[in-house]
Design an enzyme around this catalytic site. Sequence first.
Site, PDB file in Angstrom:
ATOM      1  N   LYS A   1      54.565   1.350  20.575  1.00 60.51           N
ATOM      2  CA  LYS A   1      53.528   0.545  21.217  1.00 60.51           C
ATOM      3  C   LYS A   1      54.252  -0.598  21.894  1.00 60.51           C
ATOM      4  CE  LYS A   1      50.709  -2.811  20.371  1.00 60.51           C
ATOM      5  NZ  LYS A   1      49.740  -3.768  19.834  1.00 60.51           N
TER       6      LYS A   1
ATOM      7  N   GLY B   1      44.202 -11.355  18.945  1.00 64.81           N
ATOM      8  CA  GLY B   1      43.794 -12.238  17.855  1.00 64.81           C
ATOM      9  C   GLY B   1      42.637 -13.159  18.186  1.00 64.81           C
TER      10      GLY B   1
ATOM     11  N   ALA C   1      43.419  -4.945  21.197  1.00 65.97           N
ATOM     12  CA  ALA C   1      43.305  -6.398  21.073  1.00 65.97           C
ATOM     13  C   ALA C   1      41.970  -6.964  21.539  1.00 65.97           C
ATOM     14  CB  ALA C   1      44.420  -7.125  21.831  1.00 65.97           C
ATOM     15  N   GLY C   2      41.491  -7.928  20.765  1.00 63.76           N
ATOM     16  CA  GLY C   2      40.345  -8.726  21.165  1.00 63.76           C
ATOM     17  C   GLY C   2      39.021  -8.379  20.521  1.00 63.76           C
TER      18      GLY C   2
END
Lengths: 77, 265
Positions: free
Chosen positions: B107, B168, B194-195
Amino acid sequence: MTHSAVQQAEIKLTVNGEPFTQPAGSTLGDLLRAHSLDARMVVVEYNRQILRDRTAYDTLVLAEGGAVEIVHFVGGG
Amino acid sequence: MATTALPSLDTQFAIAGREFRSRLMVGTGKYASNEEMLSAIEASGAEVVTVAVRRVSLDRSRDDGILHHLDPSQFFLLSNTAGCYSADEATRYARLARAAGFNEWIKLEVIGDQETLLPDVAGLIDATRELAAEGFKVMAYTNDDLVSALRLEDAGAVAVMPLASPIGSGLGLLNPFSIRTIKHRLSVPVIVDAGVGTASDACVTMEQGVDGILMNTALAAARDPARMAMAMRLAVDAGRLAYLAGRMPRREIAVPSSPTAGMLG
């Protein structure tokens, strides 16, 4: 590095960014054992070369001024 | 417990020819304890679990080796290059990760800004090209920009991972249109990374038609990570099914659900 430095009883290494001494003639395997590290759980880079063959750890003799990076997997996203 | 009906209702999910059983991928960072992490991962049903590469603690001040806690035979370990700020740094971490001997997947993160952790797309493209040429299967974390995603696909990424919102942040899916556009235009799988903050975020994200979601903080920072993990698993499935089912058209006027004929005179 002078010839006499190689023959000293101890060699100076940088291990994970920290100065570290090890008896002259030590192998990478010796270094891992000195830190109680299981070779199967870590990946080692020596002088910016990744050592993909773990069976070579006990034959790689560390040299004065050598830079060792020992990494493992930690939690991450 | 959940999702027993799903295999027959969902379509196959594969990346670079490898089939995965769950569209929910989870990180292993920031948990209060290893026990909490393990129970959350189990509840999530995730097969792909991300890890990071870091120096071992030589003075034993940290005993943070994840493989002491996580059985690598039970999961697909996806190593990341989190914390890398250049293509050179990221490729070095990727090679170290591969040398651990689990797989050649990475990743890829190349961060461009410390405050927002938004990606350095130029660095990502360079690193993707280099790693793909070395046989890596690169899943590239990127922003929600179509052209960046297209360039990463061209560079050889096996999956592109646009953010829902910053890492985050828990702000949820900020730009559904961008994510939909990326999904429409790319041939490789699109995994939103993410998010996502809570289950409704995951559901709405999957409703855009993306192939999967990777999350970490939403679970680790929940009051009860295992419960949130189960909620996310259900939400990912719900969103996926809703996408496949095809939602009704939006109308600006009401349309009665009951017959207008046959009313009493």
